[in-house]
Structure formats: structure tokens, C-alpha cells
Write a protein that holds these residues in place. Structure first.
Motif, PDB file in Angstrom:
ATOM      1  N   TYR A 144       0.599  -1.446  -0.155  1.00  0.00           N
ATOM      2  CA  TYR A 144      -0.172   0.562   0.098  1.00  0.00           C
ATOM      3  C   TYR A 144       0.641   1.066   0.152  1.00  0.00           C
ATOM      4  N   PRO A 145       0.566   2.249  -0.897  1.00  0.00           N
ATOM      5  CA  PRO A 145       1.773   3.216  -1.080  1.00  0.00           C
ATOM      6  C   PRO A 145       1.209   4.079  -0.038  1.00  0.00           C
ATOM      7  N   ALA A 146       2.032   5.241   0.665  1.00  0.00           N
ATOM      8  CA  ALA A 146       1.720   6.090   1.521  1.00  0.00           C
ATOM      9  C   ALA A 146       0.524   6.995   1.095  1.00  0.00           C
ATOM     10  N   GLU A 147       0.698   7.459  -0.437  1.00  0.00           N
ATOM     11  CA  GLU A 147       0.172   8.978  -0.731  1.00  0.00           C
ATOM     12  C   GLU A 147      -1.526   8.405  -0.247  1.00  0.00           C
ATOM     13  N   ASP A 148      -1.403   7.016  -1.216  1.00  0.00           N
ATOM     14  CA  ASP A 148      -2.748   6.018  -1.685  1.00  0.00           C
ATOM     15  C   ASP A 148      -3.903   6.251   0.034  1.00  0.00           C
ATOM     16  N   PHE A 149      -3.231   5.728   1.090  1.00  0.00           N
ATOM     17  CA  PHE A 149      -3.677   5.501   1.911  1.00  0.00           C
ATOM     18  C   PHE A 149      -4.114   7.282   2.348  1.00  0.00           C
ATOM     19  N   GLU A 150      -2.883   7.607   2.332  1.00  0.00           N
ATOM     20  CA  GLU A 150      -3.838   9.314   3.345  1.00  0.00           C
ATOM     21  C   GLU A 150      -4.749  10.047   2.276  1.00  0.00           C
ATOM     22  N   ARG A 151      -4.561   9.793   0.901  1.00  0.00           N
ATOM     23  CA  ARG A 151      -5.914  10.461  -0.125  1.00  0.00           C
ATOM     24  C   ARG A 151      -6.649   9.691   0.284  1.00  0.00           C
ATOM     25  N   MET A 152      -6.837   8.177   0.738  1.00  0.00           N
ATOM     26  CA  MET A 152      -8.231   7.598   1.516  1.00  0.00           C
ATOM     27  C   MET A 152      -9.156   8.677   3.030  1.00  0.00           C
ATOM     28  N   LEU A 153      -7.749   8.432   3.826  1.00  0.00           N
ATOM     29  CA  LEU A 153      -8.076   8.976   4.998  1.00  0.00           C
ATOM     30  C   LEU A 153      -8.231  10.673   4.509  1.00  0.00           C
ATOM     31  N   ARG A 154      -7.702  11.196   3.933  1.00  0.00           N
ATOM     32  CA  ARG A 154      -8.808  12.447   3.591  1.00  0.00           C
ATOM     33  C   ARG A 154      -9.785  12.925   3.267  1.00  0.00           C
ATOM     34  N   VAL A 155      -9.854  11.795   2.094  1.00  0.00           N
ATOM     35  CA  VAL A 155     -11.736  11.847   1.313  1.00  0.00           C
ATOM     36  C   VAL A 155     -12.601  11.448   2.422  1.00  0.00           C
ATOM     37  N   ASN A 156     -12.855  10.244   3.343  1.00  0.00           N
ATOM     38  CA  ASN A 156     -13.037   9.453   3.700  1.00  0.00           C
ATOM     39  C   ASN A 156     -13.380  10.049   4.571  1.00  0.00           C
ATOM     40  N   VAL A 157     -12.199  10.329   5.695  1.00  0.00           N
ATOM     41  CA  VAL A 157     -12.622  11.037   7.300  1.00  0.00           C
ATOM     42  C   VAL A 157     -12.342  12.237   7.220  1.00  0.00           C
ATOM     43  N   THR A 158     -11.398  13.070   6.521  1.00  0.00           N
ATOM     44  CA  THR A 158     -11.381  14.550   6.519  1.00  0.00           C
ATOM     45  C   THR A 158     -12.869  15.623   5.585  1.00  0.00           C
ATOM     46  N   GLY A 159     -12.575  14.712   4.634  1.00  0.00           N
ATOM     47  CA  GLY A 159     -14.214  15.289   4.055  1.00  0.00           C
ATOM     48  C   GLY A 159     -15.571  14.800   4.982  1.00  0.00           C
ATOM     49  N   SER A 160     -15.657  13.897   5.376  1.00  0.00           N
ATOM     50  CA  SER A 160     -16.490  13.630   6.209  1.00  0.00           C
ATOM     51  C   SER A 160     -16.557  14.779   7.254  1.00  0.00           C
ATOM     52  N   PHE A 161     -15.848  14.694   7.422  1.00  0.00           N
ATOM     53  CA  PHE A 161     -15.677  15.374   9.237  1.00  0.00           C
ATOM     54  C   PHE A 161     -15.636  17.337   8.432  1.00  0.00           C
ATOM     55  N   LEU A 162     -14.816  17.483   7.876  1.00  0.00           N
ATOM     56  CA  LEU A 162     -15.269  18.984   7.078  1.00  0.00           C
ATOM     57  C   LEU A 162     -17.158  19.341   6.982  1.00  0.00           C
ATOM     58  N   THR A 163     -17.778  18.212   6.814  1.00  0.00           N
ATOM     59  CA  THR A 163     -19.110  18.538   6.012  1.00  0.00           C
ATOM     60  C   THR A 163     -19.930  18.647   7.442  1.00  0.00           C
ATOM     61  N   ALA A 164     -19.554  17.194   8.097  1.00  0.00           N
ATOM     62  CA  ALA A 164     -20.647  17.576   9.230  1.00  0.00           C
ATOM     63  C   ALA A 164     -20.074  19.314  10.305  1.00  0.00           C
ATOM     64  N   LYS A 165     -18.712  19.287  10.419  1.00  0.00           N
ATOM     65  CA  LYS A 165     -18.099  20.962  10.389  1.00  0.00           C
ATOM     66  C   LYS A 165     -18.908  21.721  10.244  1.00  0.00           C
ATOM     67  N   HIS A 166     -19.051  21.980   8.745  1.00  0.00           N
ATOM     68  CA  HIS A 166     -19.731  23.280   8.058  1.00  0.00           C
ATOM     69  C   HIS A 166     -21.574  22.875   8.438  1.00  0.00           C
ATOM     70  N   ALA A 167     -22.015  21.797   8.333  1.00  0.00           N
ATOM     71  CA  ALA A 167     -23.190  21.749   8.447  1.00  0.00           C
ATOM     72  C   ALA A 167     -23.528  22.494  10.235  1.00  0.00           C
ATOM     73  N   ALA A 168     -22.928  21.714  10.528  1.00  0.00           N
ATOM     74  CA  ALA A 168     -23.261  22.447  12.458  1.00  0.00           C
ATOM     75  C   ALA A 168     -22.867  23.596  12.567  1.00  0.00           C
ATOM     76  N   ARG A 169     -21.717  24.394  11.658  1.00  0.00           N
ATOM     77  CA  ARG A 169     -21.431  25.542  11.511  1.00  0.00           C
ATOM     78  C   ARG A 169     -23.302  26.380  11.871  1.00  0.00           C
ATOM     79  N   VAL A 170     -23.473  26.172  10.308  1.00  0.00           N
ATOM     80  CA  VAL A 170     -25.611  26.272   9.983  1.00  0.00           C
ATOM     81  C   VAL A 170     -26.022  26.295  11.243  1.00  0.00           C
ATOM     82  N   MET A 171     -26.351  24.810  11.647  1.00  0.00           N
ATOM     83  CA  MET A 171     -27.179  24.460  12.857  1.00  0.00           C
ATOM     84  C   MET A 171     -27.046  25.456  14.370  1.00  0.00           C
ATOM     85  N   VAL A 172     -25.677  26.183  14.804  1.00  0.00           N
ATOM     86  CA  VAL A 172     -25.510  26.562  15.821  1.00  0.00           C
ATOM     87  C   VAL A 172     -25.785  27.487  15.463  1.00  0.00           C
TER      88      VAL A 172
END
Ligand SMILES: NC(=O)c1ccc[n+]([C@@H]2O[C@H](COP(=O)([O-])OP(=O)(O)OC[C@H]3O[C@@H](n4cnc5c(N)ncnc54)[C@H](O)[C@@H]3O)[C@@H](O)[C@H]2O)c1
Length: 297
Positions: A144-172
């Protein structure tokens, strides 16, 4: 107030004094059919250009809500989008599509601002968000290449977190509370036989932990956060895997207690439950819908 916390938003309007009985506090104290209604609300769906996401957007419109889909694809899947637009028009609702990469925070923030403005005009506040965008990749761990592993985490984890963050900011900001659903996977709990997907599996376990962590922070604002963890669903994502290695389907079917893989439609009722008032006392939890896969070894 801690740095970075939005002003004037410490407690949601949904929180009542503790001497009010719980049956009067819960938004779930209404007729059963209302518990599955999204009327008067707007919901953002990431990954809403095709596959599971666009089917969940359809479910949202069928439940009476407005839907805003975003995806990195230049355009949504033609036939499905035409059907969704028609349905929305017939129901007096709106659907919109934004091309956006969830890993680019500035882009994502602008989309949420735009959706928020339109939601205010419609008098249908942004009270729901489904973080469904995700990627998958099958590579043996030894290579498993490190860059691919990091891309997966960036989209699936960071991307989901950022989505939740910006949704929550509007709701707050509007003190409306709301429900955020992160699409995880049964792969967040188990390692799939026959699939060499260490990065994907790790990313989905992390999504479940993001959920618990932000649920713990945002309950005070009346914001609920849960994960929905599917088993194997036939979509473009799994088609690519099955085309490359058709024998994998046999392994998947061995765990299919109901004799079939999942369809995107199998997630319509679960998503409406999680978004709607029916799940008012549920947060920080995972709802696994996998045709029984994880129940047997
Ligand atoms: N199909 C399955 O068996 C299965 C099982 C468990 C979980 N899931 C999860 O369900 C979700 C939807 O998967 P699907 O099967 O519909 O796959 P899919 O590939 O059809 O849909 C994923 C969508 O996300 C979009 N996307 C990818 N990266 C993006 C980015 N950076 N920004 C914005 N959009 C982006 C893609 O363009 C695509 O439209 C994913 O999170 C996936 O991990 C799927």
C-alpha cells in the motif's frame, strides 16, 4: 467562551429546563407518520451525484424535504437526476446540485453558505446532512503506497468531518439543532474476507469515531450525529471491484443471510429514521444495515 465557538449559540432552542417532563421535551411525541417526515427542512447530501447518495436524496424528497446534493462529478447521473427533479417539482419541493470536492474546505463552506441562504428563503432550515461521499481502493497491505493511504483518509475521514463541521456551524448559527448522518460501513467494525482494503476499513472505523466525538461536543446545541453502516450494496463502487475480481461475489454471498446483496433503496427507511424526529433520542450511535453479514462468521 472557548475560542472559535460561534457567538450566542451556547444552548439550542430545543433544550428545555429539566423540570419539564421528557414526554413534553421530545420532538418524538407525535403521530408515527410525522416521525418520518422531513417537511419544512432542507438536507445536504454529499456524494449525491450517483449511487447511494442520489437514492438517499430521493428518499428525503419523498419524505417532504428539500435536498441539496453535492459531488465532485461535473454532473449528476442523468436519468436519476431527471427523476429526482420531476419528483421535487410534483411535490412543490426543490433539489439543487453543486459540484464540490469535500476535501476543499473553502469550496465546501461556500456550498453550505449558499444552501443556508436558499433554505432561509424557503423557510425550510438546513436541519439535516448526510455525508455519503467516499472512495474505495483495493491494494494488498504489503504494497500500500503511503500517498494512496493518505488520500483515502483525506476523502473519507477529513471530508466527512468537514461536511459535519460546516453543517453544524449553520445549525448552531440559527439555533435550530439538526441531524447529521455520516455514512460509514460495516468495514469500520470488521475486516472483509477476500478484500485487501486496509485504508478503506481504517477510514470507516475513523468515521465512526468522528461521529462519537462530535456527538459528544454538539449535543448541547441540539445537534445529533450518527453513523449509518451499510454492508455490501451493488453500486458503481462495488461494480468496479466485482468486475476486476468476479469471484469476490461468492465470498460476499456466503455472508448474505437474506440471500442477496443490498440495494441503495434498502437505505431509504434507515436514513429517514436517522434524519427525522423518530430518532430524537439517538446520537453518537451506529446503525448497521448489512443483510446480516456481521452476524455470522
Ligand atoms: N457500495 C457499498 O457496498 C458500500 C458499502 C458500505 C459503505 N459504502 C459507502 O457508501 C457511500 C456511497 O458509496 P457508493 O457505493 O454509492 O459509491 P459511489 O462511488 O457510487 O458514490 C460515491 C460518490 O462520492 C463522490 N465523491 C468521491 N470523492 C469525493 C470528493 N472528494 N468530493 C465530493 N464527492 C466525492 C463520487 O463522485 C461518487 O458520486 C460511500 O461513503 C461508501 O464508502 C458503500
Amino acid at each position: 467562551m472557548a475560542p472559535g465557538v460561534l457567538a450566542g449559540s451556547a444552548v439550542s432552542d430545543t433544550t428545555l429546563p429539566s423540570n419539564v417532563p421528557e414526554t413534553q421535551q421530545t420532538p418524538a411525541n407525535q403521530e408515527s407518520k410525522q416521525l418520518f417526515s422531513l417537511a419544512g427542512t432542507t438536507t445536504v447530501v454529499t456524494g449525491g451525484g450517483r449511487g447511494l447518495g442520489i437514492t438517499l436524496a430521493k428518499a428525503i424528497v419523498e419524505a417532504g424535504g428539500h435536498a441539496a446534493c453535492l459531488d465532485v462529478l461535473p454532473e449528476p447521473s442523468k436519468e436519476e437526476w431527471a427523476g429526482l427533479e420531476k419528483l421535487a417539482k410534483q411535490s412543490g419541493l426543490t433539489v439543487s446540485y453543486y459540484r464540490c470536492d469535500i476535501t476543499k474546505e473553502e469550496e465546501l463552506s461556500k456550498v453550505f453558505q449558499d444552501v443556508d441562504e436558499k433554505a432561509q428563503q424557503l423557510n425550510a432550515p438546513l436541519k439535516g446532512t448526510v455525508a455519503c461521499a467516499g472512495i474505495q481502493q483495493k491494494v494488498p497491505a504489503l504494497e500500500y503506497p503511503a500517498e494512496d493511504f493518505e488520500r483515502m483518509l483525506r476523502v473519507n475521514v477529513t471530508g466527512s468531518f468537514l461536511t459535519a463541521k460546516h453543517a453544524a456551524r449553520v445549525m448552531v448559527k440559527h439555533r435550530t439543532g439538526g441531524s447529521i448522518v455520516l455514512i460509514a460501513s460495516m468495514s469500520g467494525n470488521i475486516a472483509n474476507r477476500g478484500l485487501t482494503c486496509t485504508a478503506y476499513n481504517s477510514s470507516k472505523a475513523a468515521v465512526q469515531q468522528v461521529c462519537r466525538s462530535v456527538a459528544q461536543e454538539w449535543g448541547q446545541y441540539g445537534i445529533r450525529v450518527n453513523t449509518l453502516s451499510p454492508g455490501y450494496i451493488r453500486t458503481a463502487m462495488t461494480d468496479a471491484l466485482l468486475q476486476a475480481e468476479p469471484e469476490v461475489e461468492k465470498t460476499w454471498m456466503a455472508g448474505a443471510l437474506l440471500g442477496r446483496l443490498g440495494a441503495p433503496e434498502d437505505f431509504k427507511a434507515p436514513i429517514i429514521f436517522l434524519l427525522g424526529p423518530g430518532s430524537s433520542w439517538m446520537t453518537g450511535a451506529d446503525l448497521r444495515v448489512d443483510g446480516g453479514h456481521c452476524a455470522s462468521a
